[in-house]
Structures are given as structure tokens and as C-alpha cells.
Design an enzyme around this catalytic site. Structure first.
Site, PDB file in Angstrom:
ATOM      1  N   LYS A   1       0.840  -1.202   0.000  1.00 60.66           N
ATOM      2  CA  LYS A   1       0.000   0.000   0.000  1.00 60.66           C
ATOM      3  C   LYS A   1       0.877   1.254   0.000  1.00 60.66           C
ATOM      4  O   LYS A   1       0.591   2.216  -0.713  1.00 60.66           O
ATOM      5  CB  LYS A   1      -0.935  -0.020   1.220  1.00 60.66           C
ATOM      6  CG  LYS A   1      -2.053  -1.048   1.052  1.00 60.66           C
ATOM      7  CD  LYS A   1      -2.782  -1.375   2.339  1.00 60.66           C
ATOM      8  CE  LYS A   1      -3.735  -2.551   2.083  1.00 60.66           C
ATOM      9  NZ  LYS A   1      -4.332  -3.103   3.291  1.00 60.66           N
TER      10      LYS A   1
ATOM     11  N   ASP B   1     -11.627   2.003   3.369  1.00 62.23           N
ATOM     12  CA  ASP B   1     -11.771   0.550   3.241  1.00 62.23           C
ATOM     13  C   ASP B   1     -13.240   0.160   3.061  1.00 62.23           C
ATOM     14  O   ASP B   1     -13.548  -0.960   2.652  1.00 62.23           O
ATOM     15  CB  ASP B   1     -11.262  -0.116   4.539  1.00 62.23           C
ATOM     16  CG  ASP B   1     -10.057  -0.999   4.295  1.00 62.23           C
ATOM     17  OD1 ASP B   1      -9.757  -1.284   3.120  1.00 62.23           O
ATOM     18  OD2 ASP B   1      -9.420  -1.404   5.284  1.00 62.23           O
TER      19      ASP B   1
ATOM     20  N   GLN C   1      -5.046  -1.953   9.430  1.00 62.05           N
ATOM     21  CA  GLN C   1      -4.816  -3.262   8.817  1.00 62.05           C
ATOM     22  C   GLN C   1      -5.349  -4.375   9.739  1.00 62.05           C
ATOM     23  O   GLN C   1      -5.009  -4.444  10.915  1.00 62.05           O
ATOM     24  CB  GLN C   1      -3.307  -3.452   8.568  1.00 62.05           C
ATOM     25  CG  GLN C   1      -2.954  -4.731   7.841  1.00 62.05           C
ATOM     26  CD  GLN C   1      -3.494  -4.762   6.413  1.00 62.05           C
ATOM     27  OE1 GLN C   1      -3.380  -3.801   5.659  1.00 62.05           O
ATOM     28  NE2 GLN C   1      -4.095  -5.890   6.024  1.00 62.05           N
TER      29      GLN C   1
END
Ligand code: NAP
Length: 290
Positions: free
Chosen positions: A53, A120, A97
Site C-alpha cells: 500500500k 476501506d 490493517q
């Protein structure tokens, strides 16, 4: 018939290049899109995803605010960090994460992320808006699958889709999205309680496997000319590799590619698209917050 192998890596690169151009324009107006990626602990797969990322953010000219916290971080400490990122006007997107260490309640952390920064698409507000078709950030993996289908001109209108897996991050959202009027597919979502998964797959024009078990979809389950999207990422031992493993998907790639019209490989299929769509969502978040 030999399937066209969908080059997710190449398509993701082109998506990132489009994002980079738009970031350059936004920077001229004085805004530099910034994503805060929070990693807690040392889970090797998570470390590798976060690295991917960061690389993509740099390529797109966006600001990478990576925060790596020790495994011992408390739930309260992480909630405080999320709160400060929510309030930071220079941060447009927040990604924590997953999975988090067991002593931290993931739902509490996700719920704490401001929906306008939830790139997300995991907060209940975003999920709810997606369900009823309102403006929202689409979760990155389903978003990436939709983009792959669009860019390969694979029709969904009136088609039968079999989704294997019902996770909150892939199976459920891709089923909901493809059922929308704009995609107009008829979706059947299979899971471990499904009695006739093979039969449902055999009748499907598009199979989307998000299971996490190699060999779940075999060639006899695939109709001639179908499209197979393999989301699974499984590490299997391989002594010929330096790291001792290789990545495979959930589908029998070699056999299925002789029957299907399109198939995504693992790696270099859906995975790179997930990261590319995170870049798209971060750019979108920055625009919305100007
Ligand atoms: P998950 O939470 O790991 O759950 C797996 C799902 O598969 C469950 O719903 C389970 O059913 C279902 N399942 C298990 N065996 C099945 C079978 N034989 N037939 C039909 N369904 C079956 O799911 P996930 O988080 O979506 O992950 C799935 C895979 O995708 C993993 O390999 C993961 O690493 C990969 N993944 C890849 C990306 C990417 O960017 N490429 C992104 C996310 C995930 P029950 O609910 O009944 O247990």
C-alpha cells in the site's frame, strides 16, 4: 478453448496511473491526498500488504502516513490514535490493517473510524449506504472485481453469478453490488452450508471464489465460456522458493483455463486491484474533504 488470463497487475497499474494524474491536478489546487495506514504487530502477511500500500501511495504521488505500532498496543491506545487521525484535517483516509491482535476488539476500532475517512468501506455507515445504493466508499476488493469486469467488457446484465464465500469484506459486498440494477446480475452466494455448490457453479456465467482454500473450484464445476474470478490467496509449501512457499488461489487454474473464457491468476489478479481501488477511494476521500 483457452481462457484469456485477466492481467489484474496491468489493469491495476493503469488505474494507479489515472489516479496519479488526478493527484497532480489536486496538488496544483493545494491538496495532497493522504492515507494513514495503521499496522499493529508483525503479522507477516499484514506487513507485506502494508508495504504494498505504501508503494502504491508513493507511485500515485499521495502522502503515506504509515504508523507501525507494537503488538502490545492497547485497545484504548489504538482508539486514541484513530480519534486523533479522525480530527487531523491533513489525513483524508484511515485504514487499520486487519487482523488486529486478539486483545483488541476489531469492531470497536472499525466503528471508531469516521465514515468520511473510511476508505476501506468497512464501517457500518458505509456498509449500510452500499446496501441501499447511496454514495459510499466501496470495499476495495469487490470494487476491484467490478473494475476488472468493466475493463474486460464482461457483461453482468442478466447473467448468473455464483459467489463462494460470505465474508463481510468480499463475499457479501460483491453479491450485493452485482445484484444492483446497474449490474443486473442474479447472484447466488454459497458457503459451507450450501448443499449443491457444484451444481450452482455449473450454471453460472461468472464464478467469484473468496474462500481461502486451494482447489475449491475444479474444472468440472465450470461451464464452458464462463468467467472465473479467483480472490483466494493461499500460501502452500514450495521448497523451490526462497521463502519456502508460493501463492495459489481457490480455483484449479491450469484445468479451468482450458474451459473458461476469462480467468484471473493468483498472484497478479484480484490482489493488485484491491490496492489500486484503495488509491481510488483515497483520492475520492481527499476530494470530498476539500
Ligand atoms: P473468510 O472470512 O476467510 O471466509 C471464508 C468464506 O468461505 C466463509 O464464508 C466460508 O463459509 C466460505 N467457504 C469455506 N469453504 C467453502 C466452500 N467449500 N464452498 C463455499 N464457501 C466456502 O473470507 P475472506 O476474508 O473473503 O477471504 C477469502 C480468501 O480471499 C482468503 O484466501 C483471503 O486471503 C482472500 N482475500 C484476498 C483479497 C485480495 O485482495 N486478493 C482480499 C480479501 C481476501 P462459512 O461462512 O460457512 O464459514
Amino acid at each position: 478453448m483457452s481462457a484469456e488470463i485477466i492481467d489484474g497487475f496491468g489493469i491495476a497499474k493503469s488505474v494507479r496511473e489515472d489516479v496519479a494524474k488526478q493527484v497532480t491536478e489536486l496538488k496544483r489546487k493545494g491538496v495532497a491526498p493522504c492515507l494513514a495506514v495503521v499496522l499493529v504487530g508483525e503479522n507477516p502477511a499484514s506487513v507485506s500488504y502494508v508495504r504494498g500500500k505504501a508503494k502504491a501511495l508513493n507511485e500515485c504521488g499521495m502522502i503515506d502516513k504509515s504508523i507501525h505500532l507494537p503488538e502490545s498496543t492497547t485497545e484504548e491506545g489504538l482508539l486514541q490514535l484513530v480519534d486523533s487521525l479522525n480530527k487531523d484535517e491533513n489525513v483524508h483516509g484511515i485504514l487499520v490493517q486487519l487482523p488486529l491482535p486478539k486483545h483488541i476488539n476489531e469492531n470497536k476500532i472499525i466503528d471508531a473510524i469516521a465514515p468520511k475517512k473510511d476508505v476501506d468501506g468497512f464501517t457500518p455507515v458505509n456498509v449500510g449506504n452500499m446496501l441501499i445504493g447511496r454514495d459510499c466508499y466501496l470495499p476495495c476488493t469487490p470494487h476491484g472485481i467490478i473494475e476488472l469486469l468493466k475493463r474486460k467488457n464482461i457483461q453482468t446484465n442478466g447473467k448468473s453469478v455464483c459467489v463462494l464465500g460470505r465474508s463481510n469484506i468480499v463475499g457479501k459486498p460483491i453479491s450485493i453490488l452485482l445484484s444492483r440494477k446497474e449490474y443486473n446480475a442474479t447472484v447466488t452466494m454459497c458457503h459451507t452450508g450450501t448443499q449443491n455448490t457444484a451444481e450452482i457453479c455449473q450454471n453460472a456465467d461468472i464464478i467469484i471464489a473468496a474462500v481461502g482454500r486451494p482447489g475449491t473450484v475444479t474444472a468440472d464445476m465450470v461451464k464452458d465460456g464462463a468467467t472465473v474470478i479467483d480472490v483466494g490467496v493461499n500460501r502452500i509449501p514450495d521448497t523451490t522458493k526462497k521463502n519456502g512457499f508460493r501463492l495459489v488461489g481457490d480455483c484449479d487454474f491450469e484445468a479451468i483455463k482450458e474451459k473458461a473464457a476469462f480467468i484471473t491468476p493468483v498472484p497478479r489478479g484480484v490482489g493488485p486491484m484491491t490496492i489500486a481501488m484503495l488509491m481510488v477511494n483515497t483520492l475520492d476521500a481527499a476530494r470530498k474533504q476539500i
